[in-house]
Design a protein around this motif. Structure first.
Motif, PDB file in Angstrom:
ATOM      1  N   ASP A  72      94.122 -39.833  23.465  1.00 41.93           N
ATOM      2  CA  ASP A  72      93.574 -38.874  22.307  1.00 41.93           C
ATOM      3  C   ASP A  72      93.581 -39.446  20.979  1.00 41.93           C
ATOM      4  OD1 ASP A  72      96.042 -38.623  22.107  1.00 41.93           O
ATOM      5  OD2 ASP A  72      96.127 -36.444  22.866  1.00 41.93           O
ATOM      6  N   ASP A 128      95.577 -37.658  30.042  1.00 45.61           N
ATOM      7  CA  ASP A 128      96.025 -36.990  28.507  1.00 45.61           C
ATOM      8  C   ASP A 128      95.573 -35.635  28.297  1.00 45.61           C
ATOM      9  OD1 ASP A 128      97.733 -37.990  26.412  1.00 45.61           O
ATOM     10  OD2 ASP A 128      96.197 -39.120  25.329  1.00 45.61           O
ATOM     11  N   HIS A 168     104.735 -36.074  27.716  1.00 40.65           N
ATOM     12  CA  HIS A 168     104.849 -37.337  26.832  1.00 40.65           C
ATOM     13  C   HIS A 168     106.184 -38.035  26.892  1.00 40.65           C
ATOM     14  CE1 HIS A 168     100.597 -36.243  26.082  1.00 40.65           C
ATOM     15  NE2 HIS A 168     100.592 -37.850  25.495  1.00 40.65           N
ATOM     16  N   HIS A 171      98.673 -45.644  29.302  1.00 40.24           N
ATOM     17  CA  HIS A 171      99.526 -43.913  28.730  1.00 40.24           C
ATOM     18  C   HIS A 171      99.092 -42.803  29.523  1.00 40.24           C
ATOM     19  CE1 HIS A 171     100.617 -40.994  25.742  1.00 40.24           C
ATOM     20  NE2 HIS A 171      99.436 -40.794  25.676  1.00 40.24           N
ATOM     21  N   VAL A 222     100.850 -39.906  31.608  1.00 36.98           N
ATOM     22  CA  VAL A 222     101.109 -38.395  31.005  1.00 36.98           C
ATOM     23  C   VAL A 222     100.215 -37.497  32.088  1.00 36.98           C
ATOM     24  CG1 VAL A 222     100.084 -37.004  29.457  1.00 36.98           C
ATOM     25  CG2 VAL A 222     100.975 -39.170  28.852  1.00 36.98           C
TER      26      VAL A 222
HETATM   27 ZN   LIG Z   1      98.939 -38.737  24.786  1.00 39.73          ZN
END
Ligand SMILES: [Zn+2]
Ligand SMILES: [Zn+2]
Length: 389
Positions: free
Chosen positions: A146, A193, A273, A293, A297
Motif C-alpha cells: 500500500d 496488506d 505490522h 511485506h 502482514v
Molecule cells: Zn503494509
C-alpha cells in the motif's frame, strides 16, 4: 464536500477539505489512473508528463512487465529519456547501493523521474525525488503493497530498516492488464496488506477508547469500504480477475491516501505490522531472505485477531475485533499463507515477536494492552503451542 465514500479513485487526486475530525485532509497527488490498458491511453498519460527530460528507472523484471513498452512509447513521442535498468538475479534492495546508483545515473537537467515497478522501485525513486526536488511518477507493476500513495520510504541503511521522510508521487498510473499478470505471490501480498486493515483499524479504535487518541471516522469508513470490496470478491483474486485486481489496487492506493489524510500511518498499520516488521528485521540482521511485506502482514493479522480473542474480557465492549476463523477462511479463498510456520518463521522467533513486537514503535495496540495486563508471556506461550504443536 462531495461524498468521499462514493468518490471514484481518480477524483481523489488533489482532494483538499476540512473534516469533522478537526483536521484538514488533502491528497497532493495530481493524477491517479487505475484502468485497463492505461498504457495505451497515451493522451492521458502525456497529460501528466508535460516535461521534457525524463529519467526512467526500472529493474529487469519490471522492464519486461511494461517498462520496455513504455520506454518505446516515450521515445516515439520524442521525449528526451535517459534510462537506468537495474540488472541482477537477486531482488533489488532499497539500500545505500541502489539509491547511490540512481544518484550517479540521474542527468543533471532531469525534469521528471519515471519509476516503473512496485515496492522497492517506488521507495527508492520516491526518496530520490524528495532529495533532488525532481517530481516522480510511478507506473505500478504489481498490486503488492500500500505504499504507492504514501509519503515515506522505508529504506535499509547499514543493514537496519528505517523509515525516511519522502514525497508524494506526482501521479500513479496502474494498468490493470499489467497488474493482473504480476506473480501470484505479489498479488497475495497485496491482499495480505489489505487484510491487515482489520486489525490496524481495531487497534486505532482501541486506542481511541483507552487513550482518547485522535480518530477520524471518515478515514476509517473510507478504508473499510475499500477493504470490504476486495474481501467480498476474494475468491476471484487467484483467478486474476480484472475487476478484483482493480479493486485491490484501488484499496491499496486508498490505504496510502488514508495515511496522508491523518499524517501518520495509524489507519494502515497496527500490531500486525509490528509483528511483521519484527520478523523482517530479524531476517535482515541475519542476512536471510524474508517474505514479502504483505504476506507477513497477512499472517500477522490472523495472529493479532487471536490475541484480541484471548484478551476479550479486557477490551472495551464497543469494539468488535475480526474473528480468526473468518480471516483464515479469507486466506483459504485466496490461497494465501496464514500460518507463521509456512512463512518460514521459527518457533523461537515467533514467540519472541509476540512478546517484543510492541517495542518496535511507540504506538498503542492490543500488544500494549496485553503487556499492561501482564498477559503477553502467557499469550505468546498459547499461540506458539497452537502454531508449532
Ligand atoms: Zn503494509
Ligand atoms: Zn477526518
Amino acid at each position: 464536500m462531495t461524498d468521499l465514500l462514493n468518490l471514484e479513485i481518480e477524483k481523489m487526486a488533489g482532494l483538499n477539505f476540512s473534516c469533522d475530525c478537526g483536521k484538514n485532509h488533502k491528497v497532493d497527488i495530481e493524477n491517479i489512473i487505475v484502468e485497463k490498458e492505461a498504457l495505451k491511453n497515451k493522451s492521458r498519460i502525456f497529460d501528466s508528463l508535460n516535461k521534457k527530460n525524463l529519467f526512467f528507472v526500472a529493474d529487469n523484471n519490471t522492464y519486461k512487465a511494461c517498462g520496455e513498452e513504455l520506454l518505446n512509447i516515450l521515445k516515439d513521442e520524442k521525449y528526451n529519456v535517459t534510462e537506468y535498468i537495474f540488472q541482477g538475479k537477486e531482488p533489488l534492495i532499497p539500500n545505500e547501493k541502489s539509491i547511490g546508483r540512481l544518484l550517479i545515473e540521474i542527468p543533471k537537467n532531469t525534469s521528471l523521474i519515471i519509476a516503473v515497478g512496485s515496492g522497492t522501485i517506488n521507495d527508492i525513486c520516491r526518496y530520490l525525488s524528495y532529495k533532488t526536488n525532481v517530481p516522480y511518477i510511478i507506473f505500478a507493476t504489481a498490486p503488492s503493497m500500500d505504499g504507492y500513495a504514501s509519503t515515506v520510504s522505508p529504506l535499509i541503511v547499514e543493514n537496519f530498516k528505517k523509515t525516511f521522510e519522502a514525497t508524494y508521487p506526482k501521479a500513479i498510473i496502474a494498468d490493470t492488464q499489467i497488474l493482473r499478470k504480476a506473480p501470484l505471490e505479489m498479488i497475495h501480498a497485496g491482499f495480505g496488506d489489505i487484510l491487515g486493515k482489520y486489525t490496524s483499524l481495531t487497534d486505532w479504535e482501541l486506542s481511541k477508547y483507552i487513550n482518547k487518541e485522535y480518530y477520524c471516522e471518515k478515514t476509517v469508513k473510507l478504508v473499510e469500504k475499500a477493504r470490504d470490496l476486495c474481501v467480498k470478491n476474494a475468491q476471484k483474486i487467484s483467478q486474476r480477475s480484472e475487476e478484483v485486481i482493480k479493486q485491490l489496487t484501488e484499496a491499496l492506493i486508498i490505504s496510502g491516501i488514508a495515511i496522508g489524510f491523518v499524517g501518520y500511518s495509524r489507519p494502515a498499520s497496527g500490531a500486525e505490522h509490528h509483528i511483521a516488521h519484527f520478523w523482517e528485521i530479524d531476517a535482515i540482521s541475519k542476512n536471510k531472505p524474508h517474505p514479502l511485506h504483505g504476506n507477513a502482514v497477512g499472517v500477522g493479522t490472523v495472529v493479532v485477531s487471536m490475541i484480541y480473542r484471548l484478551m476479550k474480557d479486557k477490551i472495551p465492549k464497543k469494539i468488535s475485533p475480526p474473528d480468526p476463523e473468518y480471516l483464515i477462511s479469507l486466506h483459504e479463498k485466496v490461497g494465501s499463507i496464514y500460518d507463521p510456520k509456512e512463512l518460514g518463521i521459527s518457533k523461537e522467533l515467533f514467540k519472541e515477536s509476540i512478546i517484543h513486537a510492541r517495542e518496535i514503535r511507540n504506538r498503542y495496540t492490543i500488544l500494549q494492552l496485553a503487556y499492561e495486563h501482564n498477559q503477553l508471556e502467557k499469550i505468546a506461550q498459547i499461540l506458539t503451542e497452537k502454531f508449532y504443536a
